[in-house]
Design a protein around this motif. Sequence first.
Motif, PDB file in Angstrom:
ATOM      1  N   PRO A  50      26.363  35.769  55.748  1.00 36.79           N
ATOM      2  CA  PRO A  50      27.079  36.796  54.974  1.00 36.79           C
ATOM      3  C   PRO A  50      27.983  36.234  53.885  1.00 36.79           C
ATOM      4  N   ASN A  51      28.320  34.940  53.963  1.00 31.45           N
ATOM      5  CA  ASN A  51      29.158  34.346  52.929  1.00 31.45           C
ATOM      6  C   ASN A  51      28.360  33.917  51.706  1.00 31.45           C
ATOM      7  N   GLY A  52      27.037  33.858  51.836  1.00 30.24           N
ATOM      8  CA  GLY A  52      26.201  33.491  50.701  1.00 30.24           C
ATOM      9  C   GLY A  52      26.362  32.049  50.272  1.00 30.24           C
ATOM     10  N   ALA A 132      27.989  38.630  35.745  1.00 28.92           N
ATOM     11  CA  ALA A 132      27.067  39.374  36.611  1.00 28.92           C
ATOM     12  C   ALA A 132      26.575  38.518  37.767  1.00 28.92           C
ATOM     13  N   VAL A 133      26.357  37.226  37.509  1.00 26.77           N
ATOM     14  CA  VAL A 133      25.945  36.298  38.562  1.00 26.77           C
ATOM     15  C   VAL A 133      27.053  36.169  39.605  1.00 26.77           C
ATOM     16  N   LEU A 134      28.284  35.959  39.131  1.00 28.18           N
ATOM     17  CA  LEU A 134      29.405  35.759  40.048  1.00 28.18           C
ATOM     18  C   LEU A 134      29.700  37.010  40.868  1.00 28.18           C
ATOM     19  N   GLU A 135      29.493  38.158  40.291  1.00 30.48           N
ATOM     20  CA  GLU A 135      29.773  39.401  40.999  1.00 30.48           C
ATOM     21  C   GLU A 135      28.817  39.641  42.158  1.00 30.48           C
ATOM     22  N   LYS A 136      27.732  38.877  42.218  1.00 30.27           N
ATOM     23  CA  LYS A 136      26.776  39.023  43.322  1.00 30.27           C
ATOM     24  C   LYS A 136      27.196  38.256  44.573  1.00 30.27           C
ATOM     25  N   GLU A 141      36.516  36.734  48.732  1.00 33.41           N
ATOM     26  CA  GLU A 141      37.492  35.736  48.294  1.00 33.41           C
ATOM     27  C   GLU A 141      36.868  34.764  47.295  1.00 33.41           C
ATOM     28  N   LYS A 142      35.672  34.284  47.615  1.00 29.28           N
ATOM     29  CA  LYS A 142      34.981  33.379  46.703  1.00 29.28           C
ATOM     30  C   LYS A 142      34.666  34.078  45.381  1.00 29.28           C
ATOM     31  N   LEU A 147      35.554  34.648  39.620  1.00 30.08           N
ATOM     32  CA  LEU A 147      35.743  35.556  38.487  1.00 30.08           C
ATOM     33  C   LEU A 147      37.057  35.258  37.762  1.00 30.08           C
ATOM     34  N   ALA A 148      38.090  34.888  38.513  1.00 29.03           N
ATOM     35  CA  ALA A 148      39.371  34.524  37.898  1.00 29.03           C
ATOM     36  C   ALA A 148      39.218  33.244  37.075  1.00 29.03           C
ATOM     37  N   ARG A 149      38.438  32.291  37.592  1.00 34.75           N
ATOM     38  CA  ARG A 149      38.206  31.062  36.833  1.00 34.75           C
ATOM     39  C   ARG A 149      37.435  31.355  35.547  1.00 34.75           C
TER      40      ARG A 149
END
Length: 243
Positions: A50-52, A132-136, A141-142, A147-149
Amino acid sequence: MLTLYHFWSSTCSRKVRLCLAEKGLEWTSHHVDIVNKRDNVQGWYVKLNPNGVVPTLDHDGYIVIESNIIIEYLDDVYPDVSLRPAAGHDRARMRLWMDKAETAVHKNINTISWNKRHMPRMSHLSDEQHRAVLEKFPNPEKRRTMLARLANGVSAEDEAYCEGQLSGFMDEMEETLGQAPWLAGETFSLADIAITPFIERFQANGLDGLVDFEKRSNVGDWWQRIQERPSYETAYSFQNPDA
């Protein structure tokens, strides 16, 4: 049967491959391409983890996630080649170093790697595509951190702070290895396995001050002995099958 879902150059995947090699265990490889195909955020993989993130271990249908937990699990279920010290206090030291591998080393090298490794890998994408990649990422938390970075960047000050934290860690390793040959005492253990892949990652990121073995000769001696172990060659010989 053991099936390892892993990425060829992932530090945490290498950690588990080191453990498997030390124990002489046979296992089936399922390569998870976290860079180009982004298998780790696909539905089939998120059902397993579940953490991917990688790695994930499947032992006859029983799923184990998180690399430190996986290597302790392997030592529990395959005890013939023990990778824990005999004494309770040394086992406590072992677990402390394993914790440091995550909370001190992994955390800080991950920040440093953003500019040095992550951004070059994603340079072919627009900001919108990158976001869009990061939002997946399924782990909130990750996802929030990345996204902040992307929005704010990782500054030179951030990198310097993280490198300073890692330098302090390496000084602690140097002191510890001046008292015993291995991190948890007289025997090679899961503690040494947990730290090993990060030394190579320091080198890959050009962090020469951290791997100055003239300055830290005890760590240098430890690193040489680590690389001479057959498990190191086995774990690091795995190349990208998707290249």
